[in-house]
Design an enzyme around this catalytic site. Structure first.
Site, PDB file in Angstrom:
ATOM      1  N   THR A  90      -2.986   1.015  -4.665  1.00 31.57           N
ATOM      2  CA  THR A  90      -3.057   2.302  -3.515  1.00 31.57           C
ATOM      3  C   THR A  90      -4.687   2.859  -4.561  1.00 31.57           C
ATOM      4  O   THR A  90      -4.661   2.615  -5.693  1.00 31.57           O
ATOM      5  CB  THR A  90      -1.960   4.013  -3.711  1.00 31.57           C
ATOM      6  OG1 THR A  90      -2.109   4.733  -3.098  1.00 31.57           O
ATOM      7  CG2 THR A  90      -1.711   4.197  -4.757  1.00 31.57           C
ATOM      8  N   ASP A 113       0.764  -0.776  -0.417  1.00 27.00           N
ATOM      9  CA  ASP A 113       0.004   0.234   0.015  1.00 27.00           C
ATOM     10  C   ASP A 113       0.963   0.992   0.022  1.00 27.00           C
ATOM     11  O   ASP A 113       2.018   1.013  -0.050  1.00 27.00           O
ATOM     12  CB  ASP A 113      -0.754  -0.176   1.595  1.00 27.00           C
ATOM     13  CG  ASP A 113      -1.891   0.828   1.774  1.00 27.00           C
ATOM     14  OD1 ASP A 113      -2.488   1.559   0.038  1.00 27.00           O
ATOM     15  OD2 ASP A 113      -2.020   1.354   2.252  1.00 27.00           O
ATOM     16  N   LYS A 114       0.434   2.079  -0.356  1.00 27.68           N
ATOM     17  CA  LYS A 114       1.326   3.483  -0.367  1.00 27.68           C
ATOM     18  C   LYS A 114       0.899   4.693   0.656  1.00 27.68           C
ATOM     19  O   LYS A 114       1.908   4.762   1.693  1.00 27.68           O
ATOM     20  CB  LYS A 114       1.285   4.015  -1.197  1.00 27.68           C
ATOM     21  CG  LYS A 114       1.200   5.936  -1.438  1.00 27.68           C
ATOM     22  CD  LYS A 114       1.298   6.264  -3.115  1.00 27.68           C
ATOM     23  CE  LYS A 114      -0.722   7.109  -2.209  1.00 27.68           C
ATOM     24  NZ  LYS A 114       0.307   8.313  -1.206  1.00 27.68           N
ATOM     25  N   ASP A 174      -5.149   6.064  -4.020  1.00 23.55           N
ATOM     26  CA  ASP A 174      -4.994   7.415  -4.366  1.00 23.55           C
ATOM     27  C   ASP A 174      -4.937   7.551  -5.836  1.00 23.55           C
ATOM     28  O   ASP A 174      -4.880   7.369  -6.346  1.00 23.55           O
ATOM     29  CB  ASP A 174      -3.107   7.845  -3.491  1.00 23.55           C
ATOM     30  CG  ASP A 174      -3.556   8.860  -3.401  1.00 23.55           C
ATOM     31  OD1 ASP A 174      -4.630  10.261  -3.777  1.00 23.55           O
ATOM     32  OD2 ASP A 174      -3.256   9.557  -2.537  1.00 23.55           O
ATOM     33  N   LYS A 188      -9.943  15.691 -12.062  1.00 18.76           N
ATOM     34  CA  LYS A 188      -8.519  15.798 -11.785  1.00 18.76           C
ATOM     35  C   LYS A 188      -8.089  17.326 -11.601  1.00 18.76           C
ATOM     36  O   LYS A 188      -7.114  17.796 -11.368  1.00 18.76           O
ATOM     37  CB  LYS A 188      -7.217  15.289 -12.562  1.00 18.76           C
ATOM     38  CG  LYS A 188      -7.088  14.557 -13.564  1.00 18.76           C
ATOM     39  CD  LYS A 188      -6.203  13.852 -13.573  1.00 18.76           C
ATOM     40  CE  LYS A 188      -6.063  12.014 -14.715  1.00 18.76           C
ATOM     41  NZ  LYS A 188      -7.481  11.811 -15.016  1.00 18.76           N
ATOM     42  N   LYS A 236      -7.280  -5.105  -4.905  1.00 19.85           N
ATOM     43  CA  LYS A 236      -5.929  -5.669  -4.306  1.00 19.85           C
ATOM     44  C   LYS A 236      -5.855  -6.949  -4.364  1.00 19.85           C
ATOM     45  O   LYS A 236      -4.843  -7.274  -4.749  1.00 19.85           O
ATOM     46  CB  LYS A 236      -5.681  -4.440  -3.116  1.00 19.85           C
ATOM     47  CG  LYS A 236      -5.793  -2.811  -3.561  1.00 19.85           C
ATOM     48  CD  LYS A 236      -5.114  -2.529  -2.040  1.00 19.85           C
ATOM     49  CE  LYS A 236      -5.308  -0.936  -2.166  1.00 19.85           C
ATOM     50  NZ  LYS A 236      -4.441  -0.340  -1.070  1.00 19.85           N
ATOM     51  N   ASP A 296      -1.642  -0.816   5.704  1.00 20.96           N
ATOM     52  CA  ASP A 296      -1.880  -0.510   7.196  1.00 20.96           C
ATOM     53  C   ASP A 296      -2.797  -0.366   7.138  1.00 20.96           C
ATOM     54  O   ASP A 296      -3.398   0.295   8.976  1.00 20.96           O
ATOM     55  CB  ASP A 296      -0.766   0.820   7.721  1.00 20.96           C
ATOM     56  CG  ASP A 296      -0.843   1.907   6.837  1.00 20.96           C
ATOM     57  OD1 ASP A 296      -1.293   2.868   7.153  1.00 20.96           O
ATOM     58  OD2 ASP A 296      -1.678   1.767   5.577  1.00 20.96           O
TER      59      ASP A 296
END
Length: 1105
Positions: free
Chosen positions: A735, A436-437, A737, A607, A823, A843
């Site tokens: 991620t 993960d990031k 994100d 974006k 994922k 996490d």
């Protein structure tokens, strides 16, 4: 839930799941795509040319299903298919549908919805024993021993005492059942605690307390904290990994009600879409029937609260419960993980069983198949059953427990917890690490680093110049005479913009840029409550106490918080904000007020985010916008510096945002507002219509500045990633994100090295686009891949094998905008297509599915809570600890378990060889060589501790393993335990067993008991010498010899007395005969080992020396 007072559809809604049907038929796609080679240029695609080299397709060879297929594993496939079919029938899923939910009236629900309870247990009271037994006996080793033990109840097949077979098996099963029972009780207690949490439910009679498990669809639930402002913040770290607070808005109709109790006096309902996996979207409508005319309000993702999120003050109507919440829909169930070493040992035990059957047939054949030969055959199978030692499982399980204890006691990785003690060897076999990031590689703490105005750039060391410009700008304005203006910004701005062609000064440009950054965001300042003298809690906002001491910021992105904090540091402070207005404080203490007319939140498609504000003092309307350079480049006016400077900042590892503005007249804004409101009420294609209206404003905007923000990395992330790369581990970053953020972190963390190119996979939506983009990617060499979750879904739908093959060739892969289910799907794809061992580390709650799907899951205790840590196999406190965990403990666990497993099998094979020689000499009789306790004691008391000393062995010091991570590459090849090493141990066992038995027969004197005494003592001594031959450290040798001396002269002599001639084993003839036999069995092996180490030393021995 849907927010109603602040009232939301409480949609326990989760994340995007990708389903891959077997066939896809798209009417708009060319029918000849299947026949076209994947490796094709854009021109070739258009002209239907196929002169490029094609990628190898996945070929699935249909095996012929005969008797051989059935015996070699087909029975397992058939049994699995039958079980899956039965499970599917028993757990047939109900079709998910859209629903109409009446506020506060659960009884009006048309359908029965699932109970709002959590259940994580694997078994119930009826399935526990069968389930655990199945998990144990699906291993060939245990199943084999169960059959052998049961055969001892047949008198004609009985060889020895029942306890010699049943005691070890019962011990293994008892330990396993106790361990599983403890885990199940812990899961039950955690579930009970969660399901018993009390919530406030709003009813006609007032508030009542209900358990979490009793909440129903349609209930009005109160979550209390703070005051009702018509908006609240939620934190979604357990869904998408983001620890920032996201603003959620109440339904306007219910927000205007005088009191909370009036929610029951109105007739209203929510129409919501069916439960689904997407956590980034929601569509529904709120309808109030008793109003004239009826009130209709559109509901979007901004009006929803999700299950598994942290929320401030809200009253919501429950829309989804239990299994239909998005957090549950996106969670995969835990599976029982089995290590690769266990699977390899299982295959070797099958080979040993085959050898055992062949040996038994040979013995019966040498008898001439006389008499009841079939019974004799089975007796020989039981007699040679020690060729497969049941102590193998006991020794390995004890070894794994020892490895787990060593990991947790390692002072260099404090706080590490081993939650799954069955797979420590997996840490030494990893090829893919999926990380993960947010919170794993980064701290998710942003620091403002750079401001670029086109002609001048400001860094951290020159921020004081910006501060002086802001102070000077507002000081000049406040010194001018102004009769009624409370805003210091307006005269200055008008003076500066009066001449459209006049070049602005640096001071005015800085002023406008800082003002734009201070206004264009979704940040809300929050003031901590303090307790008065009389004990009552007073709100700081109530008396407009905008002090800097107790102010904190809440926002949906840490970037925005960093920008607002920076504007505060240079003099322009955000002091208050609600749904309709915000206030800024100037360096001189004046308050500038602005009305918020519209907000356009950031989306992964656009974006960018925008805001339209009206200045209170002048009435001027300004449209501010900020976003990624790729989105803003076509929106802002022509310039010659933006692209170059964005590239420069990206190379420094900074996250860039372009800020622009546009002044609007009253007529322009009114026209836009009418079109915008009409688009928002559309049921079909609402998103596209709204986007089209907003884009009509985004024309020729004035470019103000470019900002650069740094996301701080976790401690020692760069050297750790470099260590893992040198160890041959390929790292994939998954991620939730944004693409730009993920790319930036990949560069700054050195996940992608400086000399590597990055290929950003263009967004694709259909098969043709995926075809072309894969061709473009195919021509790139040694470059990292960055791909979004949507594009990944399309590629896997049509070109799964080709995409995975190309991605696995990349040195690094970054997948952004990934849902938890995606994922986990990526992990499973790597397992299916590469057959390599995978490790997932994260996490947050959104990483749980990935952690559970991987062969080895590692959780980090961080800001996002302990959910990932509790679900993982191993829990660490910092990312940098993974280096030592893999290089040192992973290496040692695998090497030690491989040596231990083979040595225990050697221990069984050597005694079986002696039994075969003994039976051959005595006319092929199926009579045991050693009786009762000698057999049990041989595998346990006499040799267990010395053999177990292999668990303390190490071939390389920890410092060397970390200094030379290249040593780790050898482990992934599995050379420590293979058919080659196994055959070497078989040859050693046959040689030593033959020498020991023939030596004892040749040297024995008058009585047969002397043969047993000499051969058994020489056997135990040989095993101990072999341990000394195998281990590489003096500590192991010391423990082995100490254990032998203690056992032989203590326990050993007592137990020998029951079966051996004690007067004979204390004489000199006995000692020299035992010594001679042991020397002949071990000395040649020592010589061979010495020569091999001298002329062909292993790689680690060069470092050791």
């Amino acid at each position: 839930c849907v927010i109603s007072y602040i009232t939301f559809p409480v949609s326990g809604r989760l994340c995007v799941t990708i389903l891959r049907p077997h066939r896809y038929s798209l009417e708009d796609e060319p029918s000849n795509l299947d026949e076209m080679p994947l490796m094709m240029s854009e021109e070739g695609f258009e002209n239907d040319e196929s002169d490029y080299q094609t990628l190898p397709r996945a070929r699935v060879n249909q095996r012929q299903r005969g008797l051989g297929w059935f015996l070699l594993g087909g029975w397992k496939v058939l049994c699995g298919s039958c079980c899956d079919c039965l499970a599917h029938i028993c757990r047939r899923k109900k079709e998910l549908k859209a629903r109409t939910v009446w506020l506060g009236c659960p009884e009006k629900c048309e359908e029965k919805y699932p109970k709002n309870g959590i259940k994580n247990q694997k078994y119930n009271i009826f399935t526990f024993v069968p389930g655990v037994l199945y998990q144990q006996f699906k291993f060939f080793l245990n199943l084999y021993f169960l059959v052998v033990a049961c055969s001892q109840f047949v008198p004609s097949l009985k060889i020895g005492y029942l306890y010699t077979y049943w005691a070890p098996l019962a011990f293994v099963l008892a330990v396993t059942m106790v361990r599983e029972a403890v885990d199940e009780v812990r899961r039950y207690q955690r579930d009970k605690e969660m399901n018993s949490q009390l919530y406030s439910k709003l009813t006609v009679r007032g508030k009542i307390q209900v358990k979490s498990s009793d909440i129903q669809v349609g209930d009005l639930i109160i979550v209390e904290k703070g005051s009702v402002l018509g908006a609240c913040f939620i934190r979604t770290d357990q869904l998408d990994g983001e620890t920032d607070w996201k603003l959620k808005v109440a339904v306007g109709c219910t927000q205007r009600l005088p009191a909370v109790g009036d929610l029951f006096s109105i007739s209203a309902y929510v129409y919501a879409q069916k439960p689904q996996l997407d956590i980034h979207s929601f569509e529904g409508n709120f309808t109030r029937e008793d109003a004239d005319p009826q009130i209709h309000e559109s509901l979007s993702i901004e009006n929803t609260l999700w299950a598994s999120t942290v929320v401030a003050q809200v009253i919501g109507v429950v829309i989804y419960t239990g299994k239909e919440t998005r957090s549950v829909l996106n969670t995969s169930y835990a599976k029982n993980k089995v290590g690769l070493l266990d699977l390899e040992l299982n295959r070797l035990t099958k080979a040993l069983f085959l050898a055992q059957v062949v040996l038994s047939i040979v013995m019966v054949a040498l008898q001439g198949f006389v008499g009841p030969w079939f019974r004799n055959l089975f007796r020989f199978v039981v007699l040679f059953s020690y060729i497969i030692p049941i102590s193998l499982r006991v020794n390995l399980d004890m070894g794994k427990s020892a490895y787990g204890w060593m990991i947790m006691k390692d002072e260099n990785i404090p706080g590490t917890v081993v939650r799954t003690s069955t797979i420590p060897e997996e840490l030494g076999r990893l090829v893919y690490l999926l990380t993960d990031k947010t919170g794993t590689l980064t701290q998710n703490e942003m620091i403002f680093k750079r401001l670029h105005l086109g002609t001048v750039s400001y860094g951290t060391d020159t921020m004081d110049e910006i501060q002086s410009h802001i102070f000077q700008s507002y000081a000049q304005v406040t010194s001018q005479p102004s009769s009624s203006s409370t805003s210091g910004a307006t005269p200055s701005r008008k003076t500066q913009t009066s001449g459209p062609k006049v070049r602005k000064s640096v001071s005015s440009r800085i002023h406008e840029a800082v003002k734009a950054i201070a206004l264009c965001h979704n940040v809300t300042p929050v003031y901590e409550s303090h307790t008065g003298v009389n004990g009552e809690t007073e709100s700081a906002e109530a008396d407009q106490d905008f002090s800097d001491d107790n102010r904190t910021y809440q926002a949906s992105s840490p970037d925005e918080v960093a920008l607002v904090r920076w504007t505060e540091s240079v003099g322009l402070t955000l002091v208050n904000r609600d749904l309709t207005s915000l206030q800024l404080k100037t360096p001189s203490g004046q308050i500038l007020s602005f009305y918020i007319l519209q907000i356009f939140p950031f989306t992964s498609e656009s974006k960018r985010m925008g805001i339209i504000v009206r200045e209170e003092s002048t009435g001027d309307i300004t449209f501010y916008m900020k976003g990624a350079d790729v989105a803003m480049a076509s929106i802002v006016q022509y310039n010659d510096w933006l692209e170059e400077e964005c590239g420069n900042m990206a190379r420094e590892g900074l996250r860039t945002l372009v800020v622009a503005k546009k002044s609007l007249s009253e007529e322009q804004y009114q026209d836009f507002e009418n079109r915008y409101n009409q688009a928002k009420l559309s049921i079909h294609d609402r998103t596209l219509k709204v986007a089209a209206v907003v884009e009509s404003l985004e024309r020729e905007m004035e470019l103000l500045c470019l900002t650069g923000v740094e996301d701080q990395l976790q401690a020692d992330v760069r050297p750790t990633l470099e260590l893992l790369r040198n160890a041959g581990i390929k790292i994939w970053m998954l991620t939730g994100d944004k693409l730009e953020t993920a790319t930036c972190i990949a560069k700054s963390s050195h996940l992608v090295s400086r000399n590597q190119d990055i290929h950003v996979f263009r967004p694709v939506s259909n098969r043709g686009e995926a075809h072309l983009e894969l061709n473009a990617f195919r021509r790139k060499h040694d470059c990292a891949l960055v791909i979004s979750g949507d594009s990944l879904e399309v590629c896997l739908r049509y070109y799964e094998h080709e995409f995975v093959e190309l991605a696995c060739q990349c040195p690094a892969v970054v997948c952004c905008r990934c849902s938890p289910t995606q994922k986990a799907q990526i992990v499973k794809l790597l397992q299916q297509h590469t057959a390599n061992r995978t490790c997932a580390i994260g996490d947050g709650g959104n990483d749980v599915s990935m952690i559970q799907a991987a062969h080895c899951g590692i959780g980090i205790e961080g800001k996002e809570g302990k959910q990932a840590s509790l679900a993982a196999d191993f829990s660490i406190t910092q990312f940098k600890h993974i280096g030592r965990l893999l290089m040192v403990h992973g290496r040692n666990s695998y090497k030690r378990s491989a040596a231990l497993g083979q040595f225990v099998m050697h221990r069984g094979m050597i005694i079986s060889t002696m039994q075969a020689v003994f039976s051959s000499v005595f006319f092929f009789a199926s009579v045991p060589l050693y009786q009762g306790f000698l057999m049990v004691g041989y595998a346990t008391i006499y040799t267990m501790f010395p053999v177990f000393s292999l668990v303390l062995d190490q071939d390389v010091k920890p410092e060397m393993a970390l200094l030379y991570p290249e040593l780790y590459k050898d482990l992934t090849k599995g050379r420590s335990l293979s058919f080659k090493t196994f055959l070497i141990w078989v040859l050693i066992s046959v040689y030593q067993g033959g020498i020991l038995m023939y030596g004892a027969l040749v040297l024995f004197e008058s009585e047969f008991v002397h043969v047993v005494a000499i051969s058994f003592t020489a056997l135990v001594l040989t095993e101990l010498l072999m341990v000394a031959l195998t281990i590489r450290t003096c500590l192991g040798c010391y423990l082995a010899s100490l254990a032998f001396l203690n056992e032989y002269f203590g326990i050993g002599r007592v137990s020998f007395g029951a079966f051996l001639d004690l007067s004979f084993i204390t004489t000199w003839p006995f000692l020299w005969k035992v010594s001679a036999i042991t020397l002949v069995s071990c000395l040649p092996l020592y010589i061979i080992k010495y020569l091999k180490r001298k002329f062909s030393p292993p790689s680690y021995s060069k470092l050791s020396s």
